[in-house]
Design an enzyme around this catalytic site. Sequence first.
Site, PDB file in Angstrom:
ATOM      1  N   LYS A 111       0.810  -1.223   0.000  1.00  0.00           N
ATOM      2  CA  LYS A 111       0.000   0.000   0.000  1.00  0.00           C
ATOM      3  C   LYS A 111       0.842   1.271   0.000  1.00  0.00           C
ATOM      4  O   LYS A 111       2.029   1.260   0.289  1.00  0.00           O
ATOM      5  CB  LYS A 111      -1.001  -0.024   1.159  1.00  0.00           C
ATOM      6  N   ARG A 149      -3.737 -10.169   4.806  1.00  0.00           N
ATOM      7  CA  ARG A 149      -4.208 -10.151   3.404  1.00  0.00           C
ATOM      8  C   ARG A 149      -3.061  -9.624   2.545  1.00  0.00           C
ATOM      9  O   ARG A 149      -2.707  -8.455   2.652  1.00  0.00           O
ATOM     10  CB  ARG A 149      -5.443  -9.245   3.309  1.00  0.00           C
TER      11      ARG A 149
HETATM   12  N1  HH2 Z   1      -7.545  -3.730   0.932  1.00  0.00           N
HETATM   13  C1  HH2 Z   1      -7.890  -3.713  -0.361  1.00  0.00           C
HETATM   14  C2  HH2 Z   1      -9.022  -4.417  -0.808  1.00  0.00           C
HETATM   15  N2  HH2 Z   1      -9.763  -5.154   0.050  1.00  0.00           N
HETATM   16  N3  HH2 Z   1     -10.148  -5.975   2.235  1.00  0.00           N
HETATM   17  C3  HH2 Z   1      -9.814  -6.017   3.534  1.00  0.00           C
HETATM   18  N4  HH2 Z   1     -10.534  -6.760   4.384  1.00  0.00           N
HETATM   19  N5  HH2 Z   1      -8.730  -5.325   4.014  1.00  0.00           N
HETATM   20  C4  HH2 Z   1      -7.953  -4.552   3.214  1.00  0.00           C
HETATM   21  O1  HH2 Z   1      -7.006  -3.905   3.723  1.00  0.00           O
HETATM   22  C5  HH2 Z   1      -8.284  -4.477   1.820  1.00  0.00           C
HETATM   23  C6  HH2 Z   1      -9.413  -5.208   1.357  1.00  0.00           C
HETATM   24  C7  HH2 Z   1      -7.072  -2.942  -1.338  1.00  0.00           C
HETATM   25  O2  HH2 Z   1      -6.073  -3.737  -1.903  1.00  0.00           O
HETATM   26  P1  HH2 Z   1      -6.118  -4.459  -3.330  1.00  0.00           P
HETATM   27  O3  HH2 Z   1      -7.203  -5.485  -3.388  1.00  0.00           O
HETATM   28  O4  HH2 Z   1      -4.774  -4.966  -3.655  1.00  0.00           O
HETATM   29  O5  HH2 Z   1      -6.413  -3.311  -4.356  1.00  0.00           O
HETATM   30  P2  HH2 Z   1      -7.712  -2.810  -5.107  1.00  0.00           P
HETATM   31  O6  HH2 Z   1      -8.723  -2.417  -4.085  1.00  0.00           O
HETATM   32  O7  HH2 Z   1      -7.229  -1.650  -5.937  1.00  0.00           O
HETATM   33  O8  HH2 Z   1      -8.236  -3.945  -5.941  1.00  0.00           O
END
Ligand code: HH2
Length: 267
Positions: free
Chosen positions: A203, A237
């Site tokens: 992040k 995660r």
């Molecule tokens: N962060 C993201 C998405 N979903 N869910 C939980 N429970 N906790 C988190 O910190 C979290 C999440 C963001 O990360 P990512 O899926 O890599 O990116 P994007 O939202 O751009 O798909």
Amino acid sequence: MGIVNVTPDSFSDGGRYLDAEAAIAHGRELLEAGADVLDVGGESTRPGAAAVGAEEEAARILPVIEALAPVGPRISVDTSKAEVAAAALAAGAEIVNDVTALGDPDMAAVCADAGCGLILMHMKGTPRTMQEDPTYGDVVTEVAGFLAERRGRAVAAGVASERIWLDPGIGFGKTVEHNLELLARLGEIAALGSPVVVGTSRKNFIGVVTGREVGDRIGGSIATNVLALAGGASVLRVHDVAATVDAVRVAEPILRRSEPPAAEVGP
Ligand code: HH2
């Protein structure tokens, strides 16, 4: 928990796994690398991300869930839409990862009916607006209060409290300082009594601290994950499963030998 983003626009891997076959192959790789849970999502929540309709979101993720569920992992579906969650549960998902913590008024009922796991995450605002000058009194107190309140709502709607996991929502309406503070005081979130999920992987705050681009934040991500584990996290995660599993394997026996936190030491 390994991340499978079936999206064109996720912040670190957008577009790489939009094709179902690529996403399925990636999910299999994460399992081989040691993931216990695969978090499958069809809508990016990165700051400023465009919203996706339920039909499009479901069309992205359902073939991936249907293919990966029989392989054996627990599948969580990263969605804030009750309709998409219901379809994903029918396709084999066992956990709903709701980054809006019941923002959809039908979500709690869907989860109660299915008897699935439910991750409630804190976010201030919406992905479109959340990074526009987020302010808190005390960020940890506010996040803990919000999570306790949403857990109460879920339980009132019939979700078993032992099936609920809580997540402070690193990067969701938080400055770098807020993220660092939440990680430093994660024990206060764990003290709420539910398993804690933490998502720091690659992040922006890690980029700010290290000066590294998104594909080069593995060292910073590992540091936050080991510290989260020490702070009481149960679920990490992550994108980089193999390296994180190694880090956890080394950190866990050390943590087991260390003194319990002061709060747990009796008089
Ligand atoms: N962060 C993201 C998405 N979903 N869910 C939980 N429970 N906790 C988190 O910190 C979290 C999440 C963001 O990360 P990512 O899926 O890599 O990116 P994007 O939202 O751009 O798909």
